[in-house]
Design an enzyme around this catalytic site. Structure first.
Site, PDB file in Angstrom:
ATOM      1  N   ALA A 152      36.965  43.313  42.246  1.00 34.98           N
ATOM      2  CA  ALA A 152      38.101  43.480  41.669  1.00 34.98           C
ATOM      3  C   ALA A 152      39.073  44.682  42.101  1.00 34.98           C
ATOM      4  O   ALA A 152      38.364  44.944  43.078  1.00 34.98           O
ATOM      5  CB  ALA A 152      38.371  43.550  40.173  1.00 34.98           C
ATOM      6  N   TRP A 153      39.897  43.995  41.802  1.00 31.77           N
ATOM      7  CA  TRP A 153      41.282  45.278  42.408  1.00 31.77           C
ATOM      8  C   TRP A 153      42.239  46.589  42.039  1.00 31.77           C
ATOM      9  O   TRP A 153      42.855  47.026  41.988  1.00 31.77           O
ATOM     10  CB  TRP A 153      42.377  44.268  42.448  1.00 31.77           C
ATOM     11  CG  TRP A 153      43.285  43.245  41.220  1.00 31.77           C
ATOM     12  CD1 TRP A 153      43.270  42.545  40.378  1.00 31.77           C
ATOM     13  CD2 TRP A 153      43.478  43.853  39.820  1.00 31.77           C
ATOM     14  NE1 TRP A 153      42.721  41.807  39.373  1.00 31.77           N
ATOM     15  CE2 TRP A 153      43.736  43.105  38.713  1.00 31.77           C
ATOM     16  CE3 TRP A 153      43.786  45.497  39.003  1.00 31.77           C
ATOM     17  CZ2 TRP A 153      44.359  43.512  37.168  1.00 31.77           C
ATOM     18  CZ3 TRP A 153      44.237  45.512  38.184  1.00 31.77           C
ATOM     19  CH2 TRP A 153      44.072  44.419  37.114  1.00 31.77           C
ATOM     20  N   ASN A 154      40.668  46.694  40.644  1.00 33.95           N
ATOM     21  CA  ASN A 154      41.592  48.221  39.920  1.00 33.95           C
ATOM     22  C   ASN A 154      41.088  49.097  39.926  1.00 33.95           C
ATOM     23  O   ASN A 154      41.330  50.636  40.374  1.00 33.95           O
ATOM     24  CB  ASN A 154      41.133  48.209  38.752  1.00 33.95           C
ATOM     25  CG  ASN A 154      39.791  48.381  37.958  1.00 33.95           C
ATOM     26  OD1 ASN A 154      38.777  47.636  38.986  1.00 33.95           O
ATOM     27  ND2 ASN A 154      39.321  48.502  36.642  1.00 33.95           N
ATOM     28  N   GLY A 232      34.902  35.782  32.827  1.00 29.06           N
ATOM     29  CA  GLY A 232      34.703  33.628  32.968  1.00 29.06           C
ATOM     30  C   GLY A 232      34.614  34.058  33.911  1.00 29.06           C
ATOM     31  O   GLY A 232      33.732  32.989  34.354  1.00 29.06           O
ATOM     32  N   GLU A 251      28.696  43.174  36.870  1.00 25.57           N
ATOM     33  CA  GLU A 251      29.988  44.334  36.250  1.00 25.57           C
ATOM     34  C   GLU A 251      31.618  43.562  35.307  1.00 25.57           C
ATOM     35  O   GLU A 251      31.858  43.347  36.480  1.00 25.57           O
ATOM     36  CB  GLU A 251      30.057  45.857  37.491  1.00 25.57           C
ATOM     37  CG  GLU A 251      28.968  46.481  37.912  1.00 25.57           C
ATOM     38  CD  GLU A 251      28.486  46.825  36.218  1.00 25.57           C
ATOM     39  OE1 GLU A 251      29.292  47.280  35.058  1.00 25.57           O
ATOM     40  OE2 GLU A 251      27.344  47.227  36.584  1.00 25.57           O
ATOM     41  N   CYS A 285      38.050  48.982  32.866  1.00 30.02           N
ATOM     42  CA  CYS A 285      37.035  47.564  32.009  1.00 30.02           C
ATOM     43  C   CYS A 285      36.765  48.546  30.901  1.00 30.02           C
ATOM     44  O   CYS A 285      35.858  48.152  29.965  1.00 30.02           O
ATOM     45  CB  CYS A 285      36.315  47.597  32.823  1.00 30.02           C
ATOM     46  SG  CYS A 285      34.882  48.637  34.453  1.00 30.02           S
ATOM     47  N   LYS A 457      25.583  42.377  26.039  1.00 27.29           N
ATOM     48  CA  LYS A 457      26.444  41.369  25.654  1.00 27.29           C
ATOM     49  C   LYS A 457      27.136  40.678  27.345  1.00 27.29           C
ATOM     50  O   LYS A 457      26.902  40.885  28.527  1.00 27.29           O
ATOM     51  CB  LYS A 457      26.723  41.497  24.704  1.00 27.29           C
ATOM     52  CG  LYS A 457      26.843  41.917  23.647  1.00 27.29           C
ATOM     53  CD  LYS A 457      26.823  41.583  21.695  1.00 27.29           C
ATOM     54  CE  LYS A 457      27.915  42.929  21.739  1.00 27.29           C
ATOM     55  NZ  LYS A 457      28.272  43.110  20.021  1.00 27.29           N
ATOM     56  N   GLU A 464      24.695  49.343  37.681  1.00 24.50           N
ATOM     57  CA  GLU A 464      25.465  50.155  39.126  1.00 24.50           C
ATOM     58  C   GLU A 464      25.148  52.021  38.945  1.00 24.50           C
ATOM     59  O   GLU A 464      25.315  52.278  37.797  1.00 24.50           O
ATOM     60  CB  GLU A 464      26.305  50.009  39.759  1.00 24.50           C
ATOM     61  CG  GLU A 464      27.033  48.562  39.670  1.00 24.50           C
ATOM     62  CD  GLU A 464      28.364  47.983  40.722  1.00 24.50           C
ATOM     63  OE1 GLU A 464      29.411  48.611  40.437  1.00 24.50           O
ATOM     64  OE2 GLU A 464      28.400  47.666  41.480  1.00 24.50           O
TER      65      GLU A 464
END
Ligand code: NAD
Length: 490
Positions: A152-154, A232, A251, A285, A457, A464
């Protein structure tokens, strides 16, 4: 670090930059200025087949190397990460828009720590041996082969470190695809690996969007995918990984609760709520975007939260070391976050502070959204149900423990949760009932290398960090050895 718009970043395969054949590129924008800072070549068929070929060849070398030798090399990479901190932090800030003070002290450090942790564990992997009826068997922990990492980009560099460290430590090789919004951090890591002595091809970086990611998930040359991103997208990745029965680590996103009880240290509780909503301008996240505050302290909590949010957040040029609140990743994401804020207002939540887009001094064209606190929220509001991934906190009232736990768990996601209380028994009683993979007591957000992290969930599969992650990058081979004469009915 150059800001030359004509700069072209190539795919990094087999220890060097390689040009694609289609010439297809995409732009990377600095979120703090809105300007294109460089273009990146999309990984085409040519690049993809080179990446696989080189990874398979590198696996033969890397997996046969002794664990202590791999460990030594990876430790050298840790030193290089620390030596290049300033450069790496600048790369992350330009790509992502986060404050450089964070990139330097958190992103690089936590990336290096995880690599150090797994490099140290590499030589500790052992199998077992047992005698059975005069014969015996033993087990070997063998690497999986070519693994894929999709980021991801964060936290671009940190995610690349967290995925490659356990994989490489136990002899796997990895083809990593960073987010198309932040392509450079993983490339810097790949160069560090080469400089440290990791053989070419052990960590290849291919660039591109969903189409390139989707190719990784379906390739029958790849044994495992470790993915970080939205729920998604995670579903799609798992569906296509199923076509070749690949192992997956997921993740994913969250909508995490923080429960602030009436005996909590109020200033610490406000610190936890602010850290869990405004760090990395809310693009984390594990953020506690639903803050449940006990009735008895609700007004006092809000007063302190409003004052500290309005007085202590310093937005501006993320490269300025005084800035502690940066720009959102893109124009599109900025609109998405603003749409959620509008929805919050329409559905009847009251803005305690923030609630608008803005242009801070020093970064007037950036994608900034004010740190926003909604109060008078209820559990059914869209802002309390969906992941916003921006600096938007929703505060909700609660009056008793069971009610707080029930409402905290009333979400399909389960990444993280926090409890603020001085009552030690309550803290553990509550935490044991929370449906979340990461729980903090009188703290929020810390994620040391030693601690496994991952979701319950819809928030994920697998973990990780922590020792247990190594099991996700090895497979057990059982070897039965006949010591007594083999009997046969035939
Ligand atoms: P995203 O799901 O849009 O993209 C993630 C990555 O997947 C990108 O590299 C993207 O190119 C790739 N991708 C997109 N479609 C794909 C497909 N069909 N097949 C394979 N790859 C595909 O997520 P994002 O916007 O980059 O990141 C934000 C999300 O990540 C948030 O939901 C956040 O909660 C989550 N996140 C989770 C963690 C965690 O550890 N749980 C950490 C960071 C971010």
């Amino acid at each position: 670090m150059t800001q030359d718009r004509s700069e072209r970043l190539l795919n990094f395969i087999d220890g060097e930059f390689v040009a694609n054949q289609t010439g297809e590129t995409f732009d990377v924008v600095n979120p703090a200025t809105g300007e294109v800072i460089y273009v990146v070549e999309q990984a085409d068929e040519h690049i993809r087949s080179l990446a696989i070929e080189s990874a398979k060849k590198a696996f033969q070398t890397w997996s046969y190397m002794s664990a202590i030798e791999r460990s030594r090399i990876l430790h050298k990479a840790v030193s290089l990460l620390h030596e290049r901190t300033d450069h790496l932090a600048r790369v992350e800030t330009l790509d992502n828009g986060k404050p450089i003070q964070e990139a330097r002290e958190v992103d690089v450090v936590t990336g290096a720590d995880v690599l150090e942790f797994f490099a140290s564990l590499a030589p500790t992997q052992t199998g077992q041996q047992q005698e059975v009826d005069g014969d015996f068997y033993y087990t070997r922990k063998e690497p999986l082969g070519v693994c894929a990492g999709i980021g991801a980009w964060n936290y671009p560099l940190q995610i690349a470190c967290w995925k490659s460290a356990p994989a490489l430590a136990v002899g796997n090789v990895m083809i990593f695809k960073p987010s198309e919004e932040t392509p450079r951090g993983a490339v810097e890591l790949a160069r560090i690996f080469i400089d440290a002595g990791v053989p070419a091809g052990v960590f290849n970086v291919i660039q591109g969007d969903a189409e390139v990611g989707s190719w990784l998930t379906t390739s029958d040359e790849i044994e495992k995918v470790s993915f970080t991103g939205e729920v998604g997208t995670g579903r799609k990745v798992m569906e296509s990984a199923a076509s070749t029965l690949k192992d997956v680590t997921m993740e994913l996103g969250g909508k995490s609760p923080l429960l602030v009880f009436d005996d909590a240290d109020l200033d610490e509780a406000v610190s936890a709520a602010m850290l869990g909503n405004f760090f990395t301008q809310g693009e984390v996240c594990t953020n506690c975007t639903r803050v449940f505050v006990h009735d008895a302290i609700y007004d006092d909590f809000l007063a302190r939260l409003k004052t500290r949010t309005e007085e202590n957040i310093v937005a501006g040029d993320p490269l300025d070391t005084h800035t502690n609140f940066g720009a959102l990743i893109s124009k599109e994401h900025h609109k998405l976050v603003m749409d959620y804020i509008e929805k919050g207002k329409q559905e009847g939540a009251r803005v305690l502070t923030g609630g608008e887009a803005f242009s801070p001094d020093g970064a007037t064209s950036g994608f900034f959204v004010q740190p926003t606190v909604f109060v008078d929220c209820n559990d059914d509001m869209t802002i309390c149900r969906e992941e916003i991934f921006g600096p938007v906190m929703s505060v909700l009232r609660f009056s008793d423990e069971d009610e707080g736990i029930r409402r905290a768990n009333d979400t399909p996601m389960g990444l993280a949760a926090g409890v603020m209380t001085k009552d030690i028994r309550r803290a553990h009683r509550v935490v044991h009932q929370l449906q979340a993979g990461i729980c903090w007591v009188n703290s929020y957000g810390a994620s040391p290398a030693e601690m496994p992290v991952g979701g319950y969930k819809l928030s994920g599969i697998g973990r990780e960090n922590g020792v247990e992650t190594l099991n996700q990058y090895t497979q057990t081979k059982s070897v039965y050895v006949g010591m007594v004469k083999l009997e046969s009915p035939f």
